[in-house]
Structure formats: C-alpha cells, structure tokens
Design an enzyme around this catalytic site. Structure first.
Site, PDB file in Angstrom:
ATOM      1  N   TYR A 180       0.847  -1.194   0.000  1.00 32.02           N
ATOM      2  CA  TYR A 180       0.000   0.000   0.000  1.00 32.02           C
ATOM      3  C   TYR A 180       0.883   1.245   0.000  1.00 32.02           C
ATOM      4  O   TYR A 180       1.585   1.527   0.975  1.00 32.02           O
ATOM      5  CB  TYR A 180      -0.913   0.027   1.224  1.00 32.02           C
ATOM      6  CG  TYR A 180      -1.873  -1.133   1.344  1.00 32.02           C
ATOM      7  CD1 TYR A 180      -2.158  -1.983   0.264  1.00 32.02           C
ATOM      8  CD2 TYR A 180      -2.503  -1.401   2.555  1.00 32.02           C
ATOM      9  CE1 TYR A 180      -3.031  -3.043   0.386  1.00 32.02           C
ATOM     10  CE2 TYR A 180      -3.405  -2.461   2.680  1.00 32.02           C
ATOM     11  CZ  TYR A 180      -3.653  -3.277   1.598  1.00 32.02           C
ATOM     12  OH  TYR A 180      -4.524  -4.330   1.730  1.00 32.02           O
TER      13      TYR A 180
ATOM     14  N   LEU B 248     -18.441  -3.781   2.920  1.00 32.03           N
ATOM     15  CA  LEU B 248     -19.683  -3.029   2.763  1.00 32.03           C
ATOM     16  C   LEU B 248     -20.241  -3.035   1.345  1.00 32.03           C
ATOM     17  O   LEU B 248     -21.259  -2.405   1.084  1.00 32.03           O
ATOM     18  CB  LEU B 248     -19.484  -1.585   3.237  1.00 32.03           C
ATOM     19  CG  LEU B 248     -19.331  -1.440   4.750  1.00 32.03           C
ATOM     20  CD1 LEU B 248     -19.012  -0.008   5.137  1.00 32.03           C
ATOM     21  CD2 LEU B 248     -20.588  -1.925   5.457  1.00 32.03           C
TER      22      LEU B 248
END
Length: 308
Positions: free
Chosen positions: A80, A227
C-alpha cells in the site's frame, strides 16, 4: 438505536475475538488501505494507492480517533503506497503501543500505480517483512499475512518463509489472504494459521465455505470490501432487504450489513476503511447492533448465491 419490538428477540454475537491465544480484539477493525494520495483518489476499485496521503495530519487524527472509539485492530500492507501506508499507521498508533494490533501483509509488488503483481519468492517475503519491521518501528509484527499465494513457488516454501520469521521472534502470528479451504489446510500443516483475509460481503459470498472453516477452527476471518452489496437492487435483493431491515432497527444500511456479518460467524472481524470520522463512528457502532433471527435470515436468503 431503537429496536422494532414487532420482531422476535434479538440474537447476540461475541464482541471480541482472540487471535492466537493472546491477542484479544473487538470484532470491528479498520482497513487502512485507502489512506493514500489525495482524498479524491481513494474511491473505487481502481484507486492507485500509490503515494503517501496528502492529508497526513487528518489521517493521523482519524486513526487515533479510531482508537478512541474502541477499535484495536488495524490492517495495512507493504504494497500500500509502497510502504508509506505502514509508516502513517505506525506514526498514528505509536502512542498506543501495546494496546492495538497492527497486521501487515507481504507478497505483492507494485511496478506501477495500476499493477498489483503477486511475488512469493521466500527470500523476497523475508526481505519485505524486514522492511515492514523498520517502517512499523517494532521488533515484532503482531500479525504477518501472506498477501497472495504465488503459484510460481510451493506454498510450503512461502509459508515456511513466514514461519522462519516467526521462529526468529520477528512475527507473532501468521495469516493468509485470498485463499481456499484446501490452501488453509495445507498451510496449517506447516504453521498455525491465525487469520484469513478474503473478499466477502453481501454481494460476494463465494467464500462462505472459508468463513465456516475459519469458525470451526477458531481462525479470525477478516473480510475486505465488507460493505459492498453488489448490483442486486430488485425487491428481493440485498440492497432493498438491507435497507428495509435498517429502517426497522433505526440504523443505516452500512451498519446493518456489518451487523449481519458479525452475526454470520463468531470469528468474523470486519475491517471497513474510511477517511470520514462520521463513517468511522458509524461503522464502530455496528458492533453493538443486534439483529433478530428473522432479520438475519431475511438478509441471508437475499444474499446467498441461490437467491441472487
């Protein structure tokens, strides 16, 4: 949040899970992947995750706010932002050393902002773990996960590299990411697998067998993209059903989706990521939300592969 008393008694779920036999964490974590670049660059599946966050002070404040809200598990990776994500997580959480668990991952290289390339050479994995130790400012990584299994090298060699680090005292626990039940079993013959991090949400339930296997063996299951609800917007699809249950609970659809996941298995620890303090608090509150058995079943039926 007010519960609708027209339904049956709410079900319960454990509020914590113990990773290994020593790391007790609340069952709502935080995924730090998106904390990179400019805030406008973090949305969508094609976000580059390439440079350090331009809003570093706000990012540090957000991570510290997460701790204030009771979040104790934070997930990052060496890939990342080419390690910059690990650095900002370490900076933010340094005042809470010993109170929080930081998980990182090795096994993916980033030749460019659009490329994520699996690389599992054992020596490379060990090198990247050493770099993660420096960036995180620690002598031992709480949880080191194999970011992806590289088919170019035997799984035993890749997991063995992580075990060597564990034997050297540089890694406390070991986990895997994007794996099957068979791969978990194979790796477990080499080292105790404490966590599994696979994509899993109401729109993507292909890893249901992995969720069940993890629960049966006390392995923490860390769903990423927790989600997402897919494109099933019909009257019986997850988006519509979750919205209806959310209204009954006096909660948001996001909280309801997370609550369903927490009820799905006692070892699930969702790790939603966000740059918004408001959404951060909203996600954390989902840990205290209780679904009734009927509400859980209604969402479950709307999201199983047979019903989609």
């Amino acid at each position: 949040m007010q519960q609708n008393t027209a339904h049956t008694t709410a079900t319960t779920h454990p509020l914590t899970h113990t990773i290994g036999d020593d790391l007790v964490v609340p069952r709502m974590g935080y995924g730090a992947m998106r904390l990179a670049g400019h805030p406008d660059e973090r949305r969508g599946f094609t976000a580059p995750i390439w440079t350090a966050p331009t809003d570093r002070a706000e990012t540090v404040a957000l991570l510290r706010r997460a701790v204030e809200l009771g979040i104790r598990f934070f997930d990052t990776a060496d890939a990342y932002a080419l390690g910059e994500n690990e650095k900002v997580v370490a900076e933010a959480l340094r005042p809470f050393a010993g109170e929080v668990v930081i998980a990182t991952k090795v096994g993916v290289v980033r030749p460019s902002p659009t490329e994520w390339v699996t690389h599992g050479h054992p020596a490379y994995l060990r090198q990247q773990a050493e770099l993660s130790l420096r960036r995180l400012g620690t002598d031992r990584i709480d949880l080191l996960q194999l970011h992806r299994i590289d088919p170019a090298y035997p799984l035993a060699d890749q997991v063995g590299a992580l075990k060597l680090l564990q034997d050297e005292g540089k890694v406390r626990h070991i986990g895997l990411s994007e794996v099957t039940v068979e791969q978990i079993r194979e790796a477990s013959g080499i080292v105790p697998v404490r966590t599994v991090q696979n994509v899993y949400n109401l729109g993507e339930r292909g890893h249901d067998p992995v969720v069940d296997h993890a629960a049966a063996h006390g392995i923490a299951f860390l769903p990423f993209w927790p989600l997402a609800m897919g494109d099933h917007a019909g009257p019986d699809g997850p988006v519509t059903v979750v919205a209806a249950v959310a209204r009954e609970l006096g909660a948001t659809p996001a909280q309801t989706a997370l609550a369903w996941m927490l009820h799905r298995s006692p070892t699930v620890i969702p790790i939603p990521g966000t740059s918004s303090p408001e959404h951060l608090a909203e996600n954390r509150e989902a840990l205290d939300l209780r679904l009734t058995a009927e509400q859980y079943t209604r969402i479950d039926r709307a999201t199983t592969p047979a019903a989609s």
